[in-house]
Design a protein around this motif. Structure first.
Motif, PDB file in Angstrom:
ATOM      1  N   GLN A 138       0.039 -13.385  -1.109  1.00  0.00           N
ATOM      2  CA  GLN A 138      -0.490 -13.855  -2.074  1.00  0.00           C
ATOM      3  C   GLN A 138      -2.016 -14.120  -1.743  1.00  0.00           C
ATOM      4  O   GLN A 138      -2.862 -14.268  -2.506  1.00  0.00           O
ATOM      5  CB  GLN A 138       0.064 -15.456  -2.393  1.00  0.00           C
ATOM      6  N   ASN A 139      -2.024 -13.874  -0.336  1.00  0.00           N
ATOM      7  CA  ASN A 139      -3.564 -13.606   0.238  1.00  0.00           C
ATOM      8  C   ASN A 139      -4.066 -12.419  -0.248  1.00  0.00           C
ATOM      9  O   ASN A 139      -3.616 -11.273   0.288  1.00  0.00           O
ATOM     10  CB  ASN A 139      -3.415 -14.046   1.625  1.00  0.00           C
ATOM     11  N   ALA A 140      -5.113 -12.523  -1.218  1.00  0.00           N
ATOM     12  CA  ALA A 140      -5.641 -11.454  -1.576  1.00  0.00           C
ATOM     13  C   ALA A 140      -6.636 -10.425  -0.707  1.00  0.00           C
ATOM     14  O   ALA A 140      -6.389  -9.425  -0.470  1.00  0.00           O
ATOM     15  CB  ALA A 140      -6.873 -11.821  -2.779  1.00  0.00           C
ATOM     16  N   TYR A 141      -7.084 -11.063   0.490  1.00  0.00           N
ATOM     17  CA  TYR A 141      -7.889 -10.310   1.420  1.00  0.00           C
ATOM     18  C   TYR A 141      -6.983  -9.654   2.253  1.00  0.00           C
ATOM     19  O   TYR A 141      -6.776  -8.409   2.253  1.00  0.00           O
ATOM     20  CB  TYR A 141      -8.620 -11.485   2.354  1.00  0.00           C
ATOM     21  N   LEU A 142      -5.721 -10.345   2.540  1.00  0.00           N
ATOM     22  CA  LEU A 142      -4.674  -9.660   3.493  1.00  0.00           C
ATOM     23  C   LEU A 142      -4.020  -8.461   2.703  1.00  0.00           C
ATOM     24  O   LEU A 142      -3.965  -7.135   3.147  1.00  0.00           O
ATOM     25  CB  LEU A 142      -3.792 -10.727   3.861  1.00  0.00           C
ATOM     26  N   LEU A 143      -3.616  -8.669   1.391  1.00  0.00           N
ATOM     27  CA  LEU A 143      -2.970  -7.630   0.575  1.00  0.00           C
ATOM     28  C   LEU A 143      -3.950  -6.645   0.386  1.00  0.00           C
ATOM     29  O   LEU A 143      -3.585  -5.206   0.635  1.00  0.00           O
ATOM     30  CB  LEU A 143      -2.641  -8.305  -0.818  1.00  0.00           C
ATOM     31  N   GLU A 144      -5.295  -6.752  -0.049  1.00  0.00           N
ATOM     32  CA  GLU A 144      -6.033  -5.661  -0.463  1.00  0.00           C
ATOM     33  C   GLU A 144      -6.457  -4.865   0.748  1.00  0.00           C
ATOM     34  O   GLU A 144      -6.527  -3.499   0.788  1.00  0.00           O
ATOM     35  CB  GLU A 144      -7.308  -6.219  -1.075  1.00  0.00           C
ATOM     36  N   LYS A 145      -6.783  -5.498   1.927  1.00  0.00           N
ATOM     37  CA  LYS A 145      -7.063  -4.674   3.110  1.00  0.00           C
ATOM     38  C   LYS A 145      -6.134  -3.797   3.641  1.00  0.00           C
ATOM     39  O   LYS A 145      -6.337  -2.807   4.045  1.00  0.00           O
ATOM     40  CB  LYS A 145      -7.593  -5.954   4.407  1.00  0.00           C
ATOM     41  N   ALA A 146      -4.962  -4.639   3.781  1.00  0.00           N
ATOM     42  CA  ALA A 146      -3.577  -3.724   4.374  1.00  0.00           C
ATOM     43  C   ALA A 146      -3.148  -2.686   3.210  1.00  0.00           C
ATOM     44  O   ALA A 146      -2.823  -1.537   3.974  1.00  0.00           O
ATOM     45  CB  ALA A 146      -2.507  -4.789   4.363  1.00  0.00           C
ATOM     46  N   ALA A 147      -3.069  -2.884   1.948  1.00  0.00           N
ATOM     47  CA  ALA A 147      -2.941  -1.948   1.192  1.00  0.00           C
ATOM     48  C   ALA A 147      -3.987  -0.488   1.257  1.00  0.00           C
ATOM     49  O   ALA A 147      -3.560   0.391   1.380  1.00  0.00           O
ATOM     50  CB  ALA A 147      -2.984  -2.333  -0.359  1.00  0.00           C
ATOM     51  N   HIS A 148      -5.407  -1.102   1.406  1.00  0.00           N
ATOM     52  CA  HIS A 148      -6.306   0.151   1.439  1.00  0.00           C
ATOM     53  C   HIS A 148      -5.925   0.888   2.676  1.00  0.00           C
ATOM     54  O   HIS A 148      -6.310   2.151   2.800  1.00  0.00           O
ATOM     55  CB  HIS A 148      -7.862  -0.573   1.476  1.00  0.00           C
ATOM     56  N   ARG A 149      -5.824   0.180   3.786  1.00  0.00           N
ATOM     57  CA  ARG A 149      -5.512   0.872   5.113  1.00  0.00           C
ATOM     58  C   ARG A 149      -4.440   1.757   5.283  1.00  0.00           C
ATOM     59  O   ARG A 149      -4.319   2.749   5.565  1.00  0.00           O
ATOM     60  CB  ARG A 149      -5.435  -0.193   6.182  1.00  0.00           C
ATOM     61  N   LEU A 150      -3.091   1.200   4.672  1.00  0.00           N
ATOM     62  CA  LEU A 150      -2.060   2.000   4.396  1.00  0.00           C
ATOM     63  C   LEU A 150      -2.242   3.270   3.589  1.00  0.00           C
ATOM     64  O   LEU A 150      -1.667   4.355   4.027  1.00  0.00           O
ATOM     65  CB  LEU A 150      -0.969   1.270   3.907  1.00  0.00           C
ATOM     66  N   GLN A 151      -2.836   3.166   2.574  1.00  0.00           N
ATOM     67  CA  GLN A 151      -3.065   4.072   1.443  1.00  0.00           C
ATOM     68  C   GLN A 151      -3.885   5.101   2.207  1.00  0.00           C
ATOM     69  O   GLN A 151      -3.739   6.468   2.198  1.00  0.00           O
ATOM     70  CB  GLN A 151      -3.824   3.787   0.379  1.00  0.00           C
ATOM     71  N   GLY A 152      -4.938   4.859   3.168  1.00  0.00           N
ATOM     72  CA  GLY A 152      -5.945   5.820   3.723  1.00  0.00           C
ATOM     73  C   GLY A 152      -5.251   6.597   4.706  1.00  0.00           C
ATOM     74  O   GLY A 152      -5.651   7.508   5.157  1.00  0.00           O
ATOM     75  N   GLU A 153      -4.167   5.714   5.433  1.00  0.00           N
ATOM     76  CA  GLU A 153      -3.232   6.674   6.228  1.00  0.00           C
ATOM     77  C   GLU A 153      -2.067   7.458   5.674  1.00  0.00           C
ATOM     78  O   GLU A 153      -1.133   7.875   6.474  1.00  0.00           O
ATOM     79  CB  GLU A 153      -2.684   5.602   7.299  1.00  0.00           C
ATOM     80  N   GLY A 154      -2.063   7.505   4.319  1.00  0.00           N
ATOM     81  CA  GLY A 154      -1.079   8.335   3.676  1.00  0.00           C
ATOM     82  C   GLY A 154       0.283   7.714   3.244  1.00  0.00           C
ATOM     83  O   GLY A 154       1.142   8.228   2.894  1.00  0.00           O
ATOM     84  N   PHE A 155       0.173   6.248   3.412  1.00  0.00           N
ATOM     85  CA  PHE A 155       1.282   5.565   2.940  1.00  0.00           C
ATOM     86  C   PHE A 155       1.225   5.372   1.455  1.00  0.00           C
ATOM     87  O   PHE A 155       0.219   5.166   0.871  1.00  0.00           O
ATOM     88  CB  PHE A 155       1.475   4.322   3.889  1.00  0.00           C
ATOM     89  N   GLN A 156       2.460   5.284   0.957  1.00  0.00           N
ATOM     90  CA  GLN A 156       2.683   4.840  -0.442  1.00  0.00           C
ATOM     91  C   GLN A 156       2.985   3.470  -0.375  1.00  0.00           C
ATOM     92  O   GLN A 156       3.870   3.021   0.275  1.00  0.00           O
ATOM     93  CB  GLN A 156       3.858   5.579  -1.214  1.00  0.00           C
ATOM     94  N   VAL A 157       2.195   2.558  -1.093  1.00  0.00           N
ATOM     95  CA  VAL A 157       2.172   1.106  -0.851  1.00  0.00           C
ATOM     96  C   VAL A 157       2.789   0.735  -2.335  1.00  0.00           C
ATOM     97  O   VAL A 157       2.316   0.868  -3.250  1.00  0.00           O
ATOM     98  CB  VAL A 157       0.998   0.655  -0.551  1.00  0.00           C
ATOM     99  N   PHE A 158       3.582  -0.454  -2.104  1.00  0.00           N
ATOM    100  CA  PHE A 158       4.231  -1.252  -3.397  1.00  0.00           C
ATOM    101  C   PHE A 158       4.234  -2.768  -3.017  1.00  0.00           C
ATOM    102  O   PHE A 158       4.146  -3.019  -1.941  1.00  0.00           O
ATOM    103  CB  PHE A 158       5.717  -0.922  -3.405  1.00  0.00           C
ATOM    104  N   TRP A 159       3.761  -3.552  -4.024  1.00  0.00           N
ATOM    105  CA  TRP A 159       3.738  -4.779  -4.149  1.00  0.00           C
ATOM    106  C   TRP A 159       4.191  -5.300  -5.399  1.00  0.00           C
ATOM    107  O   TRP A 159       3.825  -4.775  -6.541  1.00  0.00           O
ATOM    108  CB  TRP A 159       2.535  -5.316  -3.578  1.00  0.00           C
ATOM    109  N   PRO A 160       4.444  -6.676  -5.417  1.00  0.00           N
ATOM    110  CA  PRO A 160       5.006  -7.268  -6.745  1.00  0.00           C
ATOM    111  C   PRO A 160       3.791  -7.042  -7.569  1.00  0.00           C
ATOM    112  O   PRO A 160       2.607  -7.862  -7.187  1.00  0.00           O
ATOM    113  CB  PRO A 160       5.595  -8.551  -6.456  1.00  0.00           C
ATOM    114  N   ASP A 161       3.860  -6.890  -8.797  1.00  0.00           N
ATOM    115  CA  ASP A 161       2.907  -7.225  -9.913  1.00  0.00           C
ATOM    116  C   ASP A 161       3.149  -7.886 -11.078  1.00  0.00           C
ATOM    117  O   ASP A 161       2.064  -8.420 -11.880  1.00  0.00           O
ATOM    118  CB  ASP A 161       2.046  -5.724 -10.203  1.00  0.00           C
ATOM    119  N   ARG A 162       4.208  -8.067 -11.404  1.00  0.00           N
ATOM    120  CA  ARG A 162       4.845  -8.887 -12.252  1.00  0.00           C
ATOM    121  C   ARG A 162       5.469 -10.215 -12.044  1.00  0.00           C
ATOM    122  O   ARG A 162       5.649 -11.025 -12.940  1.00  0.00           O
ATOM    123  CB  ARG A 162       5.785  -7.979 -13.400  1.00  0.00           C
ATOM    124  N   LEU A 163       5.602 -10.457 -10.902  1.00  0.00           N
ATOM    125  CA  LEU A 163       6.352 -11.495 -10.186  1.00  0.00           C
ATOM    126  C   LEU A 163       5.416 -12.139  -9.006  1.00  0.00           C
ATOM    127  O   LEU A 163       4.844 -11.163  -8.461  1.00  0.00           O
ATOM    128  CB  LEU A 163       7.581 -11.232  -9.716  1.00  0.00           C
TER     129      LEU A 163
END
Length: 158
Positions: free
Chosen positions: A84-109
């Motif tokens: 729920q922490n936007a900083y953590l979610l955005e920073k982690a997703a950005h880093r993971l995607q930058g390393e070639g990971f497909q990243v998923f997180w809840p967007d409707r719940l």
């Protein structure tokens, strides 16, 4: 949330050391001792709370990266109250995607406990439809849902 709010206006990529102690038998663990020692030192030296909070969050991101690389799965699901922490979610997703990971997180719940019950209900409905569990097991409370509830959607950009 207070820690997240302290990151506002801080853009450092510095992070506290948060090594992953990989075990051949038993669980691998993130070792918090070096990070906590450095946080104490920074506090004693008057480093701003915002800088400490940002470096702490960045350490969590590094920990997430280390675990993702260790498990060698290219699809990563980020869920739980900490996301729920936007900083953590955005920073982690950005880093993971930058390393070639497909990243998923809840967007409707909500990613925390608020979304668990719907996921459990969906799991039971699908499992019953596929004949994996009987009605008596559901009503008896002995069934413990596990697995993907299907409530995640792939996010490609932030």
């Amino acid at each position: 949330m207070a820690m997240e709010f302290l990151t506002d206006g801080h853009t450092t990529n510095e992070f506290y050391p948060l090594p992953l102690d990989v075990k051949s038998h038993g669980p691998s663990l993130l070792n918090w001792e070096p990070a906590l020692r450095q946080i104490i030192i920074d506090t004693e030296h008057g480093v701003s709370h915002g800088n400490i909070a940002t470096r702490f969050h960045n350490a969590l991101v590094e920990g997430i990266m280390n675990v993702a690389n260790m498990v060698q799965q290219k699809q990563i699901v980020m869920s739980g109250g900490c996301f729920q922490n936007a900083y953590l979610l955005e920073k982690a997703a950005h880093r993971l995607q930058g390393e070639g990971f497909q990243v998923f997180w809840p967007d409707r719940l909500p990613p925390n406990d608020g979304g668990i019950s719907l996921g459990q209900v969906r799991y039971i409905v699908v499992a019953r439809a596929r004949g994996r569990i009987r009605q008596s097991r559901i009503l008896g409370g002995r069934h413990r849902p596990t697995g993907n509830c299907g409530c995640f959607s792939r996010q490609t950009t932030l």
